[in-house]
Write a protein that holds these residues in place. Structure first.
Motif, PDB file in Angstrom:
ATOM      1  N   LEU A   1       0.867  -1.181   0.000  1.00 12.12           N
ATOM      2  CA  LEU A   1       0.000   0.000   0.000  1.00 12.12           C
ATOM      3  C   LEU A   1       0.902   1.228   0.000  1.00 12.12           C
ATOM      4  O   LEU A   1       1.820   1.330   0.823  1.00 12.12           O
ATOM      5  CB  LEU A   1      -0.900   0.008   1.235  1.00 12.12           C
ATOM      6  CG  LEU A   1      -1.813   1.229   1.402  1.00 12.12           C
ATOM      7  CD1 LEU A   1      -2.852   1.295   0.279  1.00 12.12           C
ATOM      8  CD2 LEU A   1      -2.505   1.206   2.774  1.00 12.12           C
ATOM      9  N   ILE A   2       0.658   2.160  -0.906  1.00 12.65           N
ATOM     10  CA  ILE A   2       1.430   3.397  -0.985  1.00 12.65           C
ATOM     11  C   ILE A   2       0.519   4.560  -0.611  1.00 12.65           C
ATOM     12  O   ILE A   2      -0.597   4.682  -1.134  1.00 12.65           O
ATOM     13  CB  ILE A   2       2.019   3.606  -2.393  1.00 12.65           C
ATOM     14  CG1 ILE A   2       2.963   2.450  -2.746  1.00 12.65           C
ATOM     15  CG2 ILE A   2       2.763   4.933  -2.475  1.00 12.65           C
ATOM     16  CD1 ILE A   2       3.526   2.528  -4.147  1.00 12.65           C
TER      17      ILE A   2
ATOM     18  N   LEU B   1      -3.352   4.832  -1.928  1.00  8.71           N
ATOM     19  CA  LEU B   1      -4.265   5.655  -1.150  1.00  8.71           C
ATOM     20  C   LEU B   1      -3.752   7.086  -1.264  1.00  8.71           C
ATOM     21  O   LEU B   1      -2.756   7.461  -0.641  1.00  8.71           O
ATOM     22  CB  LEU B   1      -4.304   5.195   0.304  1.00  8.71           C
ATOM     23  CG  LEU B   1      -5.484   5.638   1.175  1.00  8.71           C
ATOM     24  CD1 LEU B   1      -6.824   5.343   0.509  1.00  8.71           C
ATOM     25  CD2 LEU B   1      -5.402   4.970   2.536  1.00  8.71           C
ATOM     26  N   SER B   2      -4.427   7.863  -2.110  1.00  5.42           N
ATOM     27  CA  SER B   2      -3.921   9.192  -2.465  1.00  5.42           C
ATOM     28  C   SER B   2      -4.802  10.277  -1.855  1.00  5.42           C
ATOM     29  O   SER B   2      -6.036  10.203  -1.924  1.00  5.42           O
ATOM     30  CB  SER B   2      -3.886   9.335  -3.986  1.00  5.42           C
ATOM     31  OG  SER B   2      -3.407  10.606  -4.363  1.00  5.42           O
TER      32      SER B   2
ATOM     33  N   ASN C   1      -5.915   9.842   6.573  1.00  2.00           N
ATOM     34  CA  ASN C   1      -7.118   9.585   7.373  1.00  2.00           C
ATOM     35  C   ASN C   1      -6.991   8.241   8.086  1.00  2.00           C
ATOM     36  O   ASN C   1      -6.894   7.188   7.446  1.00  2.00           O
ATOM     37  CB  ASN C   1      -8.353   9.593   6.459  1.00  2.00           C
ATOM     38  CG  ASN C   1      -9.640   9.415   7.215  1.00  2.00           C
ATOM     39  OD1 ASN C   1      -9.954   8.317   7.661  1.00  2.00           O
ATOM     40  ND2 ASN C   1     -10.385  10.499   7.356  1.00  2.00           N
ATOM     41  N   GLU C   2      -7.003   8.271   9.423  1.00  2.00           N
ATOM     42  CA  GLU C   2      -6.782   7.060  10.206  1.00  2.00           C
ATOM     43  C   GLU C   2      -7.853   6.011   9.936  1.00  2.00           C
ATOM     44  O   GLU C   2      -7.546   4.830   9.731  1.00  2.00           O
ATOM     45  CB  GLU C   2      -6.754   7.392  11.700  1.00  2.00           C
ATOM     46  CG  GLU C   2      -6.529   6.169  12.577  1.00  2.00           C
ATOM     47  CD  GLU C   2      -6.469   6.501  14.057  1.00  2.00           C
ATOM     48  OE1 GLU C   2      -6.261   5.565  14.860  1.00  2.00           O
ATOM     49  OE2 GLU C   2      -6.641   7.688  14.408  1.00  2.00           O
TER      50      GLU C   2
ATOM     51  N   GLU D   1       1.670  -6.733   2.589  1.00  2.00           N
ATOM     52  CA  GLU D   1       2.928  -7.088   3.238  1.00  2.00           C
ATOM     53  C   GLU D   1       3.733  -5.852   3.618  1.00  2.00           C
ATOM     54  O   GLU D   1       4.480  -5.872   4.582  1.00  2.00           O
ATOM     55  CB  GLU D   1       3.775  -7.992   2.328  1.00  2.00           C
ATOM     56  CG  GLU D   1       5.048  -8.470   3.019  1.00  2.00           C
ATOM     57  CD  GLU D   1       5.836  -9.484   2.213  1.00  2.00           C
ATOM     58  OE1 GLU D   1       6.874  -9.965   2.706  1.00  2.00           O
ATOM     59  OE2 GLU D   1       5.414  -9.792   1.076  1.00  2.00           O
ATOM     60  N   TRP D   2       3.558  -4.766   2.853  1.00  2.15           N
ATOM     61  CA  TRP D   2       4.367  -3.574   3.100  1.00  2.15           C
ATOM     62  C   TRP D   2       3.555  -2.305   2.856  1.00  2.15           C
ATOM     63  O   TRP D   2       2.534  -2.319   2.155  1.00  2.15           O
ATOM     64  CB  TRP D   2       5.628  -3.578   2.227  1.00  2.15           C
ATOM     65  CG  TRP D   2       5.375  -3.787   0.750  1.00  2.15           C
ATOM     66  CD1 TRP D   2       5.324  -4.976   0.097  1.00  2.15           C
ATOM     67  CD2 TRP D   2       5.112  -2.776  -0.237  1.00  2.15           C
ATOM     68  NE1 TRP D   2       5.050  -4.791  -1.245  1.00  2.15           N
ATOM     69  CE2 TRP D   2       4.943  -3.439  -1.472  1.00  2.15           C
ATOM     70  CE3 TRP D   2       5.028  -1.398  -0.207  1.00  2.15           C
ATOM     71  CZ2 TRP D   2       4.667  -2.756  -2.657  1.00  2.15           C
ATOM     72  CZ3 TRP D   2       4.763  -0.705  -1.380  1.00  2.15           C
ATOM     73  CH2 TRP D   2       4.583  -1.387  -2.586  1.00  2.15           C
ATOM     74  N   LEU D   3       4.034  -1.211   3.444  1.00  2.00           N
ATOM     75  CA  LEU D   3       3.425   0.111   3.257  1.00  2.00           C
ATOM     76  C   LEU D   3       4.552   1.109   3.020  1.00  2.00           C
ATOM     77  O   LEU D   3       5.559   1.104   3.731  1.00  2.00           O
ATOM     78  CB  LEU D   3       2.605   0.505   4.486  1.00  2.00           C
ATOM     79  CG  LEU D   3       1.807   1.828   4.404  1.00  2.00           C
ATOM     80  CD1 LEU D   3       0.552   1.742   5.257  1.00  2.00           C
ATOM     81  CD2 LEU D   3       2.638   3.036   4.835  1.00  2.00           C
ATOM     82  N   LEU D   4       4.382   1.975   2.025  1.00  2.00           N
ATOM     83  CA  LEU D   4       5.417   2.938   1.631  1.00  2.00           C
ATOM     84  C   LEU D   4       4.842   4.352   1.697  1.00  2.00           C
ATOM     85  O   LEU D   4       3.748   4.616   1.183  1.00  2.00           O
ATOM     86  CB  LEU D   4       5.892   2.632   0.211  1.00  2.00           C
ATOM     87  CG  LEU D   4       6.953   3.549  -0.402  1.00  2.00           C
ATOM     88  CD1 LEU D   4       8.254   3.502   0.400  1.00  2.00           C
ATOM     89  CD2 LEU D   4       7.206   3.164  -1.861  1.00  2.00           C
TER      90      LEU D   4
END
Length: 527
Positions: free
Chosen positions: A258-259, A283-284, A292-293, A306-309
């Motif tokens: 997820l970016i 998620l832009s 936004n939490e 697996e990852w978030l950038l």
């Protein structure tokens, strides 16, 4: 206070016409009298006017024009035939209507005009400026850097000498020596302090030497202490290289990511991910809008990532994204967090103990030259022969020195990192940031985001802010506004990382108050 700007309003043009009449009709009888007491230049619509003001009063001016033929072309033929080759390396412009009100002819205003002209001409790509200089002020023209290139022209009462000003001539002039200091609010390159400059001037040593390995170890230890990460990998390159190496490591993971983006540098990460053909969701958010939490929680809950950038300090807006919140969400959903901290690392203390990968750089907040890229991790990174060798962080692990490094650059980096002993650098940057916040609280200026950090702020103004930045440059204040992502939005930024910030800010704040008051009066008169 004397200051310069570009003339843009009808009120300013009316004042220019009055000064034109006073100087070139009443004082120098170059033109016939007019009962209205004004003279509009025949090239008015082609002129760009730089004016000098004393507080709110227009006291001097100069007109710049680059459309041919010049007035001197009509008197002498093409001026190129008379100029030396060093004057012909770029475009030519013509200076007209150099005038200062009598009570302000102390040399300072003329020199301000020449300095502003030189800066303006340099940025526009002009190699030289030609002028018809009155014989009454030959000493002054020489001090400003002008040089005659033809015999006098005009009548006995109004004789003028064709003169030229080049960048080289100006830099050797009295005017250049007396030019007002220029203060930078750029986020880079950072002006170097004496101790950091001294480190760069040391004799180079081999990157294979014992002394270099010890210097590298000291740098790595300081970085680990500041970050609270377990491992650090130090490369030669920019922050973009650090992020490229980080994204290269992400490419080794098998899962989807997820970016998050809310500015230019988040979008740059997104573009880098595309180059590596990563599988991800995006998620832009609008630039300057916080993540936004609830939306992030829902996204992470409904998908197996697996990852978030993401970018931590978003330089394009001056926003500090909530790293602590993202870390909590990533722990909750067991996602590997990868963070661009190029602009935030060194600007304020924070922990990278809970990230998978993060990046930093020697320039920006740390305060030395760019050229050292840093990638932090909390896991051991092995060599991967599927990656380009220069980006393979496994080659840099355990203090390895796989490629050539500049020992002077490392010494300057080590010297800059000394400022973080006892958190002195953090305290300094925070105190500077609070000065900006005080100006916002007093409604002198407003910022795009309230979630900023002590590195850079984006002014929340109007479409005239870039005019303000242009005018500030003519008065000796270099603001950050020419990057494409800022120019597209008409945004202007102030960085606080330059060594002489305190003096620069004091002077700029005074100038900015005068400028704001002047602009309000101009708008009132115009309306």
């Amino acid at each position: 206070m004397y200051w310069c700007k570009i003339a843009r309003t009808e009120k300013e043009f009316a004042e220019i016409a009055k000064l034109n009449y006073e100087t070139f009709v009443e004082e120098i009888p170059q033109h016939a009298p007019d009962p209205n007491g004004v003279r509009v230049d025949p090239f008015h619509n082609e002129n760009q006017y730089i004016i000098v003001l004393k507080e709110q009063e227009l006291v001097g001016m100069i007109a710049i024009r680059d459309q041919r033929p010049f007035s001197l072309d009509k008197k002498l033929g093409p001026v190129e035939n008379l100029l030396s080759q060093d004057a012909l390396t770029g475009k030519l412009c013509e200076i007209r209507l150099l005038a200062v009100r009598k009570e302000h002819r102390n040399g300072r205003v003329f020199f301000m005009l020449t300095g502003a002209l030189s800066d303006y001409a340099y940025k526009k790509g002009y190699s030289a400026a030609v002028i018809s200089g009155t014989v009454r002020e030959l000493k002054l023209y020489d001090q400003m850097g002008f040089e005659a290139f033809a015999e006098p022209v005009g009548s006995d009462d109004a004789q003028f000498i064709p003169m030229v000003l080049t960048r080289a001539r100006y830099e050797q002039s009295v005017a250049a020596r007396l030019k007002q200091k220029t203060y930078s609010f750029f986020p880079g390159p950072v002006q170097l302090t004496n101790d950091i400059r001294a480190a760069l001037l040391q004799e180079p040593i081999s990157h294979r030497s014992y002394d270099f390995s010890i210097s590298l170890k000291r740098v790595q230890n300081r970085l680990l202490k500041m970050s609270e990460a377990k491992y650090v990998h130090v490369l030669t390159g920019s922050g973009t290289l650090a992020n490229e190496a980080m994204v290269g490591q992400i490419s080794r993971l098998s899962g989807k990511g997820l970016i998050l983006t809310n500015g230019a540098f988040g979008e740059r990460l997104h573009a880098q991910a595309d180059r590596w053909n990563l599988e991800y969701d995006l998620l832009s958010y609008e630039w300057g809008e916080p993540f936004n939490e609830a939306q992030m929680n829902e996204k992470l809950e409904s998908n197996k990532y697996e990852w978030l950038l993401m970018a931590h300090g978003e330089t394009s807006t001056g926003m500090l994204n909530n790293l602590q919140l993202i870390q909590q969400l990533c722990r909750k959903f067991q996602v590997k967090l990868c963070v661009d901290c190029v602009s935030s690392f060194g600007s304020l203390p924070f922990s990278l103990a809970d990230v998978y990968l993060a990046t930093g750089v020697s320039g920006k907040a740390i305060g030395t030259m760019s050229g050292i890229a840093v990638v932090f991790s909390n896991h051991v990174i092995d060599v991967d022969k599927n990656l380009p060798s220069y980006l393979d962080l496994g080659l840099y692990a355990n203090g390895n020195i796989p490629f050539t490094y500049s020992s002077q650059l490392f010494k300057s980096f080590e010297q800059a990192l000394h400022a973080y002993e006892n958190d002195e650098r953090y305290t300094l940057l925070q105190s500077r940031y609070e000065q900006l916040l005080a100006a916002e609280n007093e409604e002198e200026m407003s910022f795009l985001t309230t979630e900023g950090y002590p590195m850079i702020v984006t002014l929340k103004g109007n479409e005239d802010d870039q005019y303000m930045a242009e005018d500030a440059a003519l008065s000796g204040f270099e603001l950050h506004y020419k990057s494409a992502y800022l120019a597209e939005r008409g945004w202007v930024q102030l960085s606080i990382i330059q060594p002489d910030f305190e003096k620069a800010w004091t002077k700029f704040r005074k100038w900015h108050l005068i400028y704001k008051d002047y602009q309000k009066k101009q708008q009132h008169i115009h309306s």
